[in-house]
Design an enzyme around this catalytic site. Sequence first.
Site, mmCIF file in Angstrom:
data_model
loop_
_atom_site.group_PDB
_atom_site.id
_atom_site.type_symbol
_atom_site.label_atom_id
_atom_site.label_comp_id
_atom_site.label_asym_id
_atom_site.label_seq_id
_atom_site.Cartn_x
_atom_site.Cartn_y
_atom_site.Cartn_z
ATOM 1 N N TYR A 26 0.822 -1.220 0.000
ATOM 2 C CA TYR A 26 0.000 0.000 0.000
ATOM 3 C C TYR A 26 0.856 1.271 0.000
ATOM 4 C CZ TYR A 26 -3.384 -3.466 1.676
ATOM 5 O OH TYR A 26 -4.166 -4.574 1.824
ATOM 6 N N TYR A 154 -14.573 -3.911 2.500
ATOM 7 C CA TYR A 154 -13.227 -4.331 2.108
ATOM 8 C C TYR A 154 -13.088 -5.813 2.457
ATOM 9 C CZ TYR A 154 -8.264 -5.187 1.975
ATOM 10 O OH TYR A 154 -7.035 -5.738 1.685
ATOM 11 N N ASP A 247 -18.030 -11.739 6.566
ATOM 12 C CA ASP A 247 -16.566 -11.669 6.609
ATOM 13 C C ASP A 247 -16.178 -11.145 7.987
ATOM 14 O OD1 ASP A 247 -13.914 -11.051 6.448
ATOM 15 O OD2 ASP A 247 -14.032 -10.032 4.510
#
Length: 429
Positions: A26, A154, A247
Amino acid sequence: MAGDTVKSSNPPAWLTAGLEHVWLPYAQMKTIAPPLAVARTQGCRIVLADGRYLIDGIASWWTACHGYNHPHIREAVERQLAAMPHVMFGGLVHEGALTLARRLAALLPGDLTRVFFSESGSVAVEVALKMALQYWFNRGAGRRTRFLAFNGGYHGDTTGAMAVSDPQGMHALFAPLLPQHIVVDLPRSDEDFADLDRLLAAKAETMAGIVVEPLVQGAGGMIFHEAPVLRRLRALADKYDLLLIFDEIFTGFGRTSTLFACEQAEVVPDIITLSKALSGGTLPLAATVATRAVFDAFWADDPGKALMHGPTFMANALACAAANASLDLFAREPRLKQVAAIAAQLTQGLEPCRGLAHVKDVRVKGAIGVVEMERIDDLNGLRARFVEEGVFIRPFGNVIYLTPSFTIAPEELKTLTEAVVKVVRSLGG
Ligand SMILES: Cc1ncc(COP(=O)(O)O)c(C=O)c1O
């Protein structure tokens, strides 16, 4: 202030020689601030190669729930290392993995009872998506190929996971290249749910499932929602015969104050993904856990109905030993009480940020404390300011957040919240 051990100003040779060859996550490598060289970790401290230490506010991307180097996990991994560091999981099984699968099935709600191991969160999500798609293929409904996902979500950096993450998020560049799913704002109001109901009425026949991070959208901005949202998503999934995938890679293992976030909604998803704190933050491990009904769709004499997936390092024996030891700690130490105490301290400690002109919101859920700024102009500069305060805090987007280890001492947490308040105030100009 940063720690008091012997300080050395010369960077270690491995740092200068190796930085030329590593590609960091990143980061624009040309303009990246020099990373901090870490020598070791202990408890809630990161000891730098130059002798300083930092109080850790992030728990290594939310993994180190018991602090670093917990002796119980270390001993379990050392024992396992002597016996067998790894053995392939195809045609062979081992006690650590089977015990872990059994324990996870017992801890998870409902009949989430079939555990498929992998080695990272993104892969666990890929497996969940693949399971859901093949669930429909195996049942003769191969048209059901799309997922409902949410802005702000995400789910990882691999292709399938990117495709169900926020299309405007960090992977926006790839959005046109990815499988096209249906991505909407997370519904909150009656009106939102009525809109979503209409959308699903029109599209459900081509859809496989719904993918959501329960209670907290983490890397998308630390955005919270309440448990009833999940109950209503469950109801819609049932109404339109969609698989509901939670998730819990971030929220699992106590982070939001219950062992799993889904417990707060009393909702059982059809598939759940786990990773991060699963191994107590020591070794890479992930799990995709399915209900009996999902598993049953693969149970056949036809080899074509098998799940064709098998990461080389799945169910790694060292990682499973760490995870079993981590579950021991959840069973015998008061982790959820510690999370409740952290929540109270975060609420109080971050309160002075509320109302500052450049602060948009201050919010806390479990051991997650968030100061959302109107905007952050210089992320690198801000991260460096925290290091000057002797803490490791890694803001992203417009969010400064704390996700400490559950074992953090109140004085250490105070150091973290005071650093946030001091730095946020100083940003006011
Ligand atoms: C909710 C969620 N899903 C998936 C992932 C991806 O996990 P990994 O980085 O282990 O691939 C993350 C990572 O932050 C996450 O927070």
